[in-house]
Motif scaffolding. Structure first.
Motif, PDB file in Angstrom:
ATOM      1  N   ILE A  93      -2.694   1.701   4.316  1.00  9.39           N
ATOM      2  CA  ILE A  93      -1.935   1.543   3.076  1.00  9.39           C
ATOM      3  C   ILE A  93      -2.953   0.862   1.997  1.00  9.39           C
ATOM      4  CG2 ILE A  93      -0.034   0.989   1.494  1.00  9.39           C
ATOM      5  CD1 ILE A  93       1.541   1.054   3.819  1.00  9.39           C
ATOM      6  N   THR A  94      -3.586   1.582   1.111  1.00  8.03           N
ATOM      7  CA  THR A  94      -4.665   0.724   0.231  1.00  8.03           C
ATOM      8  C   THR A  94      -3.984  -0.523  -0.510  1.00  8.03           C
ATOM      9  OG1 THR A  94      -4.296   2.405  -1.396  1.00  8.03           O
ATOM     10  CG2 THR A  94      -6.105   2.838  -0.139  1.00  8.03           C
ATOM     11  N   ASN A  95      -3.097  -0.289  -1.072  1.00  3.99           N
ATOM     12  CA  ASN A  95      -2.158  -1.013  -1.953  1.00  3.99           C
ATOM     13  C   ASN A  95      -0.869  -0.770  -2.364  1.00  3.99           C
ATOM     14  OD1 ASN A  95      -2.749   0.251  -4.263  1.00  3.99           O
ATOM     15  ND2 ASN A  95      -4.808  -0.602  -4.531  1.00  3.99           N
ATOM     16  N   ILE A  96       0.085  -1.550  -2.881  1.00  2.22           N
ATOM     17  CA  ILE A  96       1.275  -1.102  -3.574  1.00  2.22           C
ATOM     18  C   ILE A  96       1.365  -1.587  -4.908  1.00  2.22           C
ATOM     19  CG2 ILE A  96       3.591  -0.994  -3.231  1.00  2.22           C
ATOM     20  CD1 ILE A  96       3.376  -1.436  -0.238  1.00  2.22           C
ATOM     21  N   GLY A  97       1.490  -0.832  -5.890  1.00  2.00           N
ATOM     22  CA  GLY A  97       1.459  -0.886  -7.143  1.00  2.00           C
ATOM     23  C   GLY A  97       2.605  -0.259  -7.960  1.00  2.00           C
ATOM     24  N   LYS A  98       2.795  -0.388  -9.274  1.00  2.00           N
ATOM     25  CA  LYS A  98       3.654   0.444  -9.935  1.00  2.00           C
ATOM     26  C   LYS A  98       3.294   1.567 -10.418  1.00  2.00           C
ATOM     27  CE  LYS A  98       5.780  -4.024 -11.437  1.00  2.00           C
ATOM     28  NZ  LYS A  98       5.177  -5.015 -10.546  1.00  2.00           N
ATOM     29  N   ALA A  99       3.568   2.531  -9.783  1.00  2.00           N
ATOM     30  CA  ALA A  99       3.431   4.057  -9.908  1.00  2.00           C
ATOM     31  C   ALA A  99       4.633   4.892  -9.664  1.00  2.00           C
ATOM     32  CB  ALA A  99       2.075   4.485  -9.367  1.00  2.00           C
ATOM     33  N   HIS A 100       4.868   5.961 -10.400  1.00  2.00           N
ATOM     34  CA  HIS A 100       5.654   6.822  -9.968  1.00  2.00           C
ATOM     35  C   HIS A 100       7.085   6.312 -10.026  1.00  2.00           C
ATOM     36  CE1 HIS A 100       2.729   9.999  -9.601  1.00  2.00           C
ATOM     37  NE2 HIS A 100       2.323   9.359  -8.375  1.00  2.00           N
ATOM     38  N   LYS A 114       6.025   3.762   0.555  1.00  2.00           N
ATOM     39  CA  LYS A 114       4.823   3.636   1.118  1.00  2.00           C
ATOM     40  C   LYS A 114       4.799   3.201   2.519  1.00  2.00           C
ATOM     41  CE  LYS A 114       2.882   4.811  -2.635  1.00  2.00           C
ATOM     42  NZ  LYS A 114       2.261   6.117  -2.631  1.00  2.00           N
ATOM     43  N   SER A 115       5.540   2.183   2.733  1.00  2.00           N
ATOM     44  CA  SER A 115       5.661   1.483   4.313  1.00  2.00           C
ATOM     45  C   SER A 115       6.203   2.364   5.302  1.00  2.00           C
ATOM     46  CB  SER A 115       6.593   0.260   4.309  1.00  2.00           C
ATOM     47  OG  SER A 115       7.797   0.571   3.932  1.00  2.00           O
ATOM     48  N   GLU A 116       6.691   3.849   4.892  1.00  2.00           N
ATOM     49  CA  GLU A 116       6.991   4.802   5.641  1.00  2.00           C
ATOM     50  C   GLU A 116       5.940   4.917   6.664  1.00  2.00           C
ATOM     51  OE1 GLU A 116      10.157   6.727   2.761  1.00  2.00           O
ATOM     52  OE2 GLU A 116       8.353   7.983   3.305  1.00  2.00           O
ATOM     53  N   LEU A 117       4.600   5.064   6.382  1.00  2.00           N
ATOM     54  CA  LEU A 117       3.619   4.836   7.210  1.00  2.00           C
ATOM     55  C   LEU A 117       3.565   4.036   8.439  1.00  2.00           C
ATOM     56  CD1 LEU A 117       0.685   6.121   7.912  1.00  2.00           C
ATOM     57  CD2 LEU A 117      -0.240   4.842   6.254  1.00  2.00           C
ATOM     58  N   TYR A 130      -5.287  -2.958   7.746  1.00  2.00           N
ATOM     59  CA  TYR A 130      -4.831  -3.495   6.652  1.00  2.00           C
ATOM     60  C   TYR A 130      -5.455  -4.812   5.758  1.00  2.00           C
ATOM     61  CZ  TYR A 130      -2.990  -7.667   8.980  1.00  2.00           C
ATOM     62  OH  TYR A 130      -3.070  -8.812   9.605  1.00  2.00           O
ATOM     63  N   ASN A 131      -5.300  -4.536   4.445  1.00  2.00           N
ATOM     64  CA  ASN A 131      -5.779  -5.740   3.862  1.00  2.00           C
ATOM     65  C   ASN A 131      -5.245  -7.001   3.861  1.00  2.00           C
ATOM     66  OD1 ASN A 131      -7.074  -7.264   1.884  1.00  2.00           O
ATOM     67  ND2 ASN A 131      -6.530  -5.851   0.035  1.00  2.00           N
ATOM     68  N   GLU A 132      -5.595  -7.910   4.559  1.00  2.00           N
ATOM     69  CA  GLU A 132      -4.921  -8.908   4.819  1.00  2.00           C
ATOM     70  C   GLU A 132      -4.889 -10.233   3.677  1.00  2.00           C
ATOM     71  OE1 GLU A 132      -8.966  -9.994   4.924  1.00  2.00           O
ATOM     72  OE2 GLU A 132      -8.057  -8.414   6.192  1.00  2.00           O
ATOM     73  N   GLY A 133      -5.649  -9.720   2.563  1.00  2.00           N
ATOM     74  CA  GLY A 133      -5.682 -10.329   1.281  1.00  2.00           C
ATOM     75  C   GLY A 133      -4.475  -9.899   0.428  1.00  2.00           C
ATOM     76  N   SER A 134      -3.722  -8.833   0.648  1.00  2.00           N
ATOM     77  CA  SER A 134      -2.338  -8.496   0.159  1.00  2.00           C
ATOM     78  C   SER A 134      -1.407  -9.038   0.737  1.00  2.00           C
ATOM     79  CB  SER A 134      -2.319  -6.862   0.236  1.00  2.00           C
ATOM     80  OG  SER A 134      -1.076  -6.520  -0.261  1.00  2.00           O
ATOM     81  N   PRO A 135      -0.639 -10.121   0.193  1.00  2.00           N
ATOM     82  CA  PRO A 135       0.661 -10.682   0.695  1.00  2.00           C
ATOM     83  C   PRO A 135       1.853  -9.565   1.122  1.00  2.00           C
ATOM     84  CG  PRO A 135       0.105 -11.900  -1.101  1.00  2.00           C
ATOM     85  CD  PRO A 135      -0.813 -10.807  -0.975  1.00  2.00           C
ATOM     86  N   ILE A 136       1.644  -8.641   0.184  1.00  2.00           N
ATOM     87  CA  ILE A 136       2.957  -7.655   0.541  1.00  2.00           C
ATOM     88  C   ILE A 136       2.702  -6.862   1.863  1.00  2.00           C
ATOM     89  CG2 ILE A 136       3.919  -5.126  -0.259  1.00  2.00           C
ATOM     90  CD1 ILE A 136       3.549  -6.477  -3.358  1.00  2.00           C
ATOM     91  N   LEU A 137       1.208  -6.191   1.694  1.00  2.00           N
ATOM     92  CA  LEU A 137       0.901  -5.533   3.034  1.00  2.00           C
ATOM     93  C   LEU A 137       0.774  -6.377   4.323  1.00  2.00           C
ATOM     94  CD1 LEU A 137      -1.931  -3.394   1.633  1.00  2.00           C
ATOM     95  CD2 LEU A 137       0.345  -2.701   1.915  1.00  2.00           C
ATOM     96  N   THR A 138       0.349  -7.696   4.413  1.00  2.00           N
ATOM     97  CA  THR A 138       0.610  -8.453   5.306  1.00  2.00           C
ATOM     98  C   THR A 138       1.957  -8.816   5.833  1.00  2.00           C
ATOM     99  OG1 THR A 138      -1.426  -9.640   4.653  1.00  2.00           O
ATOM    100  CG2 THR A 138      -0.235 -10.870   6.306  1.00  2.00           C
ATOM    101  N   GLU A 139       2.831  -8.891   4.916  1.00  2.00           N
ATOM    102  CA  GLU A 139       4.307  -9.090   5.359  1.00  2.00           C
ATOM    103  C   GLU A 139       4.830  -7.715   5.875  1.00  2.00           C
ATOM    104  OE1 GLU A 139       8.809 -10.548   3.435  1.00  2.00           O
ATOM    105  OE2 GLU A 139       6.838 -10.527   2.173  1.00  2.00           O
TER     106      GLU A 139
END
Length: 265
Positions: A93-100, A114-117, A130-139
């Protein structure tokens, strides 16, 4: 259903890539890197929906060594459905932002979609990079995935990838790995592409592509799809980053543009 049957005959790593921004660029970079090791079959353009993913699978040749599948969504349940078709063994998951937001209803629903993956990987013994620099993805990784590999440690040794400051508009990168220091220039615009480069480097090291080959592949990649493109004319330097914008990608593009020193912008 036909694509699922064909997918079951392909006993190779299948890397699914989704996210709000950077899916296609990451897919292209990962494809370029893994191509230094084996034949790679990946999503053409952005054929990343319920039609494009089956078509991508059905066009996979028997001698492919890797499949790289881009997945897009604008409603909940779509990524889960695409995973049941592509059956990924690895996922990003590259990132999670505000789209759609109009389709998802809320930012919280974007995160859930996105987390369905990650949920698929958890249920089927897959591996998330995963990008450990992203708090959302890390959690999300911490709560949802049994096997996870951070970009900063894809091979058991720290991988440090940073953006270097230069006057030219191209993204310049430095890498420290196994006691060696590398510096190279990409053909990409914007420091926000650094995470896409980090993803490709992590995937390459994880699958044991030599670092020199990884850097060479990333350095040679030239975008041609209205994403992070730079063109020089007789009078101007043109930056084209105009594909299917959303609020988070617009913000990053404008921030990167503001960092450039130029007489007339």
């Amino acid at each position: 259903e036909i694509a699922v049957i064909h997918r079951k005959t392909l006993q190779v790593p299948v890397i699914a890539i989704t996210g709000t921004n950077g899916k296609t660029t990451t897919k292209e970079l990962v494809t370029a890197v893994l191509s230094r090791k084996k034949k790679v079959h990946s999503t053409a353009g952005n054929m990343n929906n319920h039609i494009g993913v089956p078509l991508t699978l059905l066009s996979a040749p028997a001698d492919a060594g890797f499949l790289v599948i881009e997945m897009g969504a604008n409603h909940r349940g779509e990524i889960a459905s695409l995973c049941s078709t592509a059956m990924p063994t690895h996922g990003i998951i590259t990132n999670i932002g505000k789209a759609h937001i109009e389709g998802f209803g809320s930012y919280e629903n974007v995160i859930a979609a996105k987390s369905e993956l990650y949920q698929w990987l958890h249920n089927h013994g897959g591996i998330a990079l995963y990008n450990e620099g992203s708090p959302i993805l890390t959690e999300l990784v911490y709560h949802m995935v049994l096997k996870a590999v951070p970009y900063s440690d894809p091979g058991g040794t720290d991988l440090v990838v940073k953006a270097a400051v230069h006057d030219d508009p191209f993204l310049n990168v430095t890498v420290d790995y196994l006691g060696h220091h590398y510096a190279f220039t990409t053909h990409l615009f914007g420091s926000y592409n650094l995470d896409n480069v980090r993803a490709a480097m992590a995937v390459g090291i994880f699958f044991e592509v030599p670092v020199d080959e990884i850097i060479d592949a990333i350095s040679l990649y030239k975008p041609s799809n209205n994403r992070s493109q730079i063109r020089k004319t007789e009078r101007n330097t043109l930056i084209c980053d105009s594909y299917n914008a959303n609020p988070s990608s617009m913000s990053k593009a404008l921030a990167a543009f503001s960092e450039i020193s130029a007489e007339k912008k």
